[in-house]
Design a protein around this motif. Sequence first.
Motif: not given
Length: 468
Positions: A445, A229-230, A224-226
């Motif tokens: 993204s 990013r982390s 996932s993109t979320t």
Amino acid sequence: MNWTRNEHLIAGEWVTNAGHPTPVENPATLETVGTTAAGTGADAAVAIEAASAALPGWSLSSSEERQAALLDLAAQVRLRANELVAILVAELGTPERVARDIHVAATIADLEGFADALGKFSFETEIGNSLVVREALGVVACITPWNYPTHQIAAKVGGAIAAGCTVVLKPSEVTPLSAYLLGDALLASTVPAGVVNIVFGTGDTVGQTLVMSRDIDAISFTGSTTVGRSIAEIGARRMIPVALELGGKSASIVLDDADLETAVAWSVRSATVNSGQTCSACTRLIVPAKLADQVTELAREGAAALRVGDPQLDVDLGPLASRAQYDRVTGMLESARRTGAVVRQADLTTDLPGYFVPPAIVNGADPASAIAQEEVFGPVLVIQGAADTSEAVRLANFSPYGLGGAVWSSDPDRATLVARRLRTGQVDINGAAWNLQAPFGGTKSSGSGRELGIHGILEFTELKSIQR
């Protein structure tokens, strides 16, 4: 058939996990089809040590040695193809034909593709009085998803070991059983012990340890993109390379001179293959506004003809992979209805209790709405009308993602000009075949970095100039 496992692959051996195994669910029947190890940070740390110990020898191996090891690994996977298909049907719910012709076929082709690329590429070049060499990044953490579990493992692990890196792999806890079979193939191959280690568990435990470890030199993540990013933030703080293959909301653009029926049929298949659980799927269909109603009817007929049901039978779509995915997809469709979009779905005919969702054709959605902007990861195709080519390109680029895309026209040169205007990592012209030697990855993204072929090998190298 039941696959009961509770080990990790570390330093060339299956090591029994200290804790209780975790059940693996069949998403079609909701029955337990096997177990997997629930690893800890300590298990990941031991695997990192094994990869570090194997690095000096493997990083100095020749291209010919790596090439031979990759080809042998591909051969070992091929020997296990039938069981791998059965596992993918059971743990992912993908139909047998899709498991064999897409999942397993791509896995073998990935490994053979890396071997082929090694035979055509030199890791050394001369620039003036400088010898410019490409060297392995080191120990790589590879974290792979559930939707194409074996292909994604091969795409990452194959590229890393082709570059001379060693690996600690954390496969998805949703589809771990196929990774055990790949581990068996590794042990039977000539890939040296410790070059590839596999630790099973969740992202919160095993994954977190991998990305935070000072002994990990690079990270390759698909998901996932979320979460991506982390991981990117962690990599930036540690100043190590991070390759990210994340979400997508790709658009298939049909120009006014295209073969409409062919373009729509391909777009429906793209949006629904693997039950829509494909990050690069074209899940938006952008067509001339005057043809939107005709296209919607063609798409609806195409979607209604797809057979949804027991993946052990001759069907086109199985279930979604998990309850969480089922809730997400059905929730997004309901939200689209509430906000004014028209959602068309055929009735389900299967009696199985699993996470089945019939393909959905959506039109009339606001271009800024969630169904048109966010990755659904289910069999959902959103149709959008455009006044002209420029508006079609604007709609296609009006997305936080930039992974895939398609353009349809009777004039390939015209289609190519439109493809060049799309902000995305790859574009198919008139349904062109997927090329496993071409670089795969996205922009915006959808992530950074590239997989497959020579570009997938170079992703795991760094440059050094030696002046002489």
